[in-house]
Write a protein that holds these residues in place. Structure first.
Motif, mmCIF file in Angstrom:
data_model
loop_
_atom_site.group_PDB
_atom_site.id
_atom_site.type_symbol
_atom_site.label_atom_id
_atom_site.label_comp_id
_atom_site.label_asym_id
_atom_site.label_seq_id
_atom_site.Cartn_x
_atom_site.Cartn_y
_atom_site.Cartn_z
ATOM 1 N N PRO A 1 -9.152 -4.213 -0.075
ATOM 2 C CA PRO A 1 -9.774 -3.746 -1.322
ATOM 3 C C PRO A 1 -11.109 -3.045 -1.066
ATOM 4 O O PRO A 1 -11.623 -3.020 0.056
ATOM 5 C CB PRO A 1 -9.977 -5.042 -2.113
ATOM 6 N N HIS A 2 -11.674 -2.507 -2.121
ATOM 7 C CA HIS A 2 -12.992 -1.880 -2.026
ATOM 8 C C HIS A 2 -14.022 -2.828 -1.412
ATOM 9 O O HIS A 2 -14.911 -2.399 -0.661
ATOM 10 C CB HIS A 2 -13.480 -1.446 -3.416
ATOM 11 N N ARG B 1 -5.591 0.757 2.565
ATOM 12 C CA ARG B 1 -6.996 0.663 2.181
ATOM 13 C C ARG B 1 -7.188 1.333 0.822
ATOM 14 O O ARG B 1 -6.705 2.444 0.594
ATOM 15 C CB ARG B 1 -7.893 1.327 3.234
ATOM 16 N N GLN B 2 -7.881 0.663 -0.081
ATOM 17 C CA GLN B 2 -8.064 1.169 -1.438
ATOM 18 C C GLN B 2 -8.933 2.431 -1.432
ATOM 19 O O GLN B 2 -10.012 2.462 -0.841
ATOM 20 C CB GLN B 2 -8.715 0.093 -2.311
ATOM 21 N N SER B 3 -8.439 3.476 -2.091
ATOM 22 C CA SER B 3 -9.116 4.771 -2.082
ATOM 23 C C SER B 3 -10.470 4.706 -2.784
ATOM 24 O O SER B 3 -10.638 3.993 -3.777
ATOM 25 C CB SER B 3 -8.246 5.824 -2.776
ATOM 26 N N ARG B 4 -11.394 5.531 -2.273
ATOM 27 C CA ARG B 4 -12.707 5.601 -2.907
ATOM 28 C C ARG B 4 -12.709 6.545 -4.095
ATOM 29 O O ARG B 4 -13.458 6.361 -5.058
ATOM 30 C CB ARG B 4 -13.749 6.055 -1.873
ATOM 31 N N GLY B 5 -11.898 7.587 -4.041
ATOM 32 C CA GLY B 5 -11.812 8.556 -5.121
ATOM 33 C C GLY B 5 -10.379 8.942 -5.385
ATOM 34 O O GLY B 5 -9.450 8.470 -4.733
ATOM 35 N N PRO C 1 -0.505 -5.109 -3.987
ATOM 36 C CA PRO C 1 -1.027 -6.449 -3.711
ATOM 37 C C PRO C 1 -1.523 -7.139 -4.978
ATOM 38 O O PRO C 1 -1.413 -8.348 -5.111
ATOM 39 C CB PRO C 1 -2.177 -6.189 -2.737
ATOM 40 N N SER C 2 -2.072 -6.336 -5.912
ATOM 41 C CA SER C 2 -2.551 -6.896 -7.175
ATOM 42 C C SER C 2 -2.286 -5.893 -8.292
ATOM 43 O O SER C 2 -1.138 -5.596 -8.604
ATOM 44 C CB SER C 2 -4.020 -7.282 -7.072
ATOM 45 N N ALA C 3 -3.330 -5.300 -8.869
ATOM 46 C CA ALA C 3 -3.159 -4.418 -10.024
ATOM 47 C C ALA C 3 -2.749 -3.011 -9.595
ATOM 48 O O ALA C 3 -3.037 -2.563 -8.488
ATOM 49 C CB ALA C 3 -4.459 -4.346 -10.812
ATOM 50 N N GLY D 1 3.326 -4.203 6.320
ATOM 51 C CA GLY D 1 2.238 -3.239 6.383
ATOM 52 C C GLY D 1 2.120 -2.472 5.081
ATOM 53 O O GLY D 1 2.321 -3.028 4.007
ATOM 54 N N GLY D 2 1.820 -1.169 5.196
ATOM 55 C CA GLY D 2 1.655 -0.388 3.977
ATOM 56 C C GLY D 2 1.443 1.080 4.264
ATOM 57 O O GLY D 2 1.455 1.526 5.416
ATOM 58 N N ASP D 3 1.259 1.857 3.181
ATOM 59 C CA ASP D 3 0.937 3.275 3.295
ATOM 60 C C ASP D 3 -0.452 3.410 3.920
ATOM 61 O O ASP D 3 -1.434 2.882 3.388
ATOM 62 C CB ASP D 3 0.906 3.929 1.905
#
Length: 661
Positions: free
Chosen positions: A399-400, A384-388, A346-348, A48-50
């Motif tokens: 990702p976004h 989930r990748q943050s929007r800001g 997961p990537s960068a 899983g993840g944060d």
């Protein structure tokens, strides 16, 4: 299902750590049983993840659960940076949002590693209590707007942190989602050498009183007769602030010790509350990639399970070996027990000058490398990748662009793959025949100023000594200097500059009773207070090494040489002028090797191959090509599971696994 509101914490701020390294807390009384219950929640390695749902609205929350099921998620960390959301004003708490997420995750069968949320205080704490903000050595006070903006010695910060931890513990003690506690986050990542405010200065004096008992003892340990530094009153002692010239090296080393201990005291203050209210729930915190900041061997006894954050650079050709070294450290913190990979990308990432993506398959390879080296969980920052915010370009499991992405497809495939290997969970890495010694107090002393060379880099040297073993697929444990050395055929010791007489005696006995020791240059120079061992270098190692180092000869190009006089040892490699550079000494039933130079990588590999062959150390698998490593984990039933890691493009054929020796 939710619990009830808590009473406020008692505000205890006393340090849980004494100068000699003991603690008021120690490990949870039933930590092992609590850890068993945690593992029972997971049918296969944790995945899983944060999870930071406070960044999103209800429509995203509903999709999160659906996507977690698709990805095979069975464990998330929750609430790491949610202090301001949970306590928006002092003493006013809002748990309704967290209740909903705990209930939703429990319904989805996802276990929660619940954070105490104390890694990043809300702005109101700094506004009302500016003394909680850290001060740099030059007097600059740091401010909110980032994270970790707190002084570890501040009783006000500790009071508020403990109060929040207690509220969380009382509310969620019986919640079915709660599986593990996560205290703080990446201690020492930003406040690396603690704080220089007046509160920290007073705490440093208290720590020194506990360590030395008297000013006379401190003056002796710090060699204050030099440069008229002798102290006549405790109030004259400060943290090592900005000064005109070289600082006192013993004072600097002690400040590193103090800084590590004060951060540990913050952790223990929260842990004591959690252990009292939720004794059946294990406790952890996540360490950053192996760094100079914290003495992890002193921290490890107070974690029920070790957790680690790993961020190898896809652009770094040596990243896999550096990562393997870090994983060997994590395994060594608990004597070979499994640990948890609590963060990876997961990537960068977003914080390097050039944030390269991981190519297809690299995330899977990185994850299996962690499992091969003892990880019982593979988690990411973040779900989930943050929007800001500052980390909006840090990759995430989602990702976004959402689910229709290479990253999410690979995440889903890995989740399914790990779920097929339930036997891996809590299997133990097979015993290694080689140990590499790592010592944080030595690190702090070695890298002070005014040494024969400014080019000593302890971590770099440790990595250099580890690399020949890694390249040859030889398993290696990384251990503290006071570990049990008897199980190991070969002991590798990089740059043990600061060496107590007691540790020297243990190394000597190890060789005398049949062990093989390989130790590198500039070792055995000072005692634990950075005072030179008189009578000739390398001090208490002269007898076991069979030599004396008469002079150091560092070169302008950064190379290192020593003028060595043999006293029983034989010269194995000589310099152009015939002087010994690498020596071998038979001592008792064992052998001691000494490197008086820094060999080039090829020469060091050749030497280590020879030394380990003489010591009877074999690789995990024979005949592997360069770029391929193998490790073995052993299940509770005794089954050996071999994991082969191919860092090249292509295929590899591996011979059947040997039975354990």
């Amino acid at each position: 299902m939710t619990g009830t509101n808590a009473t406020t914490a008692n505000g205890t701020t006393a340090s849980g750590t004494t100068a000699n390294g003991t603690t008021a807390s120690g490990t949870t009384a039933n930590g092992a049983a609590a850890l068993d219950r945690f593992y029972a929640r997971l049918a296969s390695p944790g995945y899983g993840g944060d999870y930071n749902p406070e960044q999103w609205g209800p429509e995203v929350h509903a999709e999160d659960v659906e996507l977690m099921r698709a990805a095979g998620v069975n464990l998330v960390t929750l609430g790491i940076f949610a202090w301001a959301t949970t306590e928006p004003t002092p003493g006013t708490y809002d748990f309704t949002w967290l209740d909903a997420h705990m209930d939703r995750l429990a319904g989805a069968g996802v276990a929660v590693c619940l954070a105490t949320m104390t890694a990043s205080p809300p702005p109101w704490l700094a506004r009302l209590h500016p003394g909680t903000l850290p001060v740099m050595a030059d007097g600059t006070r740091l401010h909110p707007g980032s994270r970790q903006h707190w002084c570890p010695s501040s009783p006000v910060f500790r009071h508020h942190a403990v109060r929040l931890a207690e509220r969380l513990a009382r509310r969620y003690a019986d919640h079915p989602a709660l599986a593990l506690w996560h205290i703080g986050n990446e201690y020492g990542c930003h406040i690396s050498r603690h704080c220089h405010c007046e509160v920290s200065t007073a705490a440093f004096r208290t720590w020194l009183r506990e360590r030395y008992d008297s000013l006379d003892a401190l003056n002796d340990a710090w060699s204050t007769a030099f440069w008229s530094q002798r102290y006549s009153d405790w109030e004259e002692i400060h943290t090592p602030r900005a000064a005109p010239s070289f600082g006192n090296p013993a004072q600097q080393a002690d400040f590193w010790r103090f800084s590590s201990d004060e951060l540990l005291a913050c952790y223990l203050a929260e842990k004591d509350v959690l252990a009292r209210i939720t004794p059946d729930t294990p406790v952890t915190t996540n360490f950053v990639p192996v760094a100079k900041t914290l003495d992890l061997f002193r921290w490890a006894p107070h974690l029920d399970v070790v957790s680690y954050d790993s961020y190898p650079d896809p652009h770094d050709p040596d990243a896999a070996q550096r990562t393997a070294f870090s994983y060997d450290v994590m395994r060594g913190l608990k004597g070979g027990k499994p640990w948890l990979l609590l963060e990876q990308a997961p990537s960068a990432v977003n914080w390097r000058a050039h944030n390269g993506r991981k190519p297809a398959g690299r995330m899977r390879l990185d994850s299996w490398q962690a499992v091969a080296h003892g990880a019982d969980a593979v988690l990411f920052f973040q779900w989930r990748q943050s929007r800001g915010g500052a980390e909006k370009f840090h990759s995430a499991m989602v990702p976004h662009a959402g689910r229709d992405t290479r990253t999410f497809r690979e995440v889903t495939e890995l989740g399914a793959e790990l779920a097929k290997h339930p036997a891996l969970l809590r299997s133990t890495p097979a015993r290694a025949d080689v140990a590499l010694l790592l010592d944080w107090p030595n690190w702090w002393a070695l890298e002070t100023e005014a040494h024969p060379s400014a080019s000593f880099d302890y971590l770099r040297t440790a990595l250099d000594h580890h690399k020949p073993l890694y390249d040859a697929s030889v398993a290696c444990d990384v251990l503290p200097v006071d570990a049990d050395l008897t199980p190991y055929r070969l002991l590798v010791v990089p740059n043990l500059y600061s060496l107590s007489v007691q540790t020297a005696a243990r190394l000597t006995d190890y060789v005398h009773t049949g062990g093989t020791l390989l130790i590198s240059c500039f070792s055995g120079i000072t005692d634990e207070h950075d005072r030179v061992h008189l009578g000739g270098y390398p001090g208490p190692l002269r007898e076991v090494l069979g030599l004396t180092v008469e002079e150091f000869d560092p070169r302008p190009d950064g190379t290192w040489a020593e003028v060595i006089r043999l006293e029983g040892a034989e010269s194995v490699v000589a310099s152009d002028d015939g002087g010994p550079e690498v020596t071998r000494h038979s001592y008792g039933r064992g052998t001691a090797w000494y490197l008086g130079v820094r060999p080039e990588p090829g020469a060091l590999r050749e030497l280590v191959d020879r030394v380990r062959a003489e010591a009877g150390v074999e690789p995990v698998a024979e005949g592997l090509p360069e770029g391929v490593q193998a490790r073995v984990r052993v299940t509770a039933a005794g089954e050996r599971l071999r994991i082969v890691l191919d860092h090249r493009d292509g295929t590899v054929t591996v011979e059947p696994d040997r039975a354990a020796r």
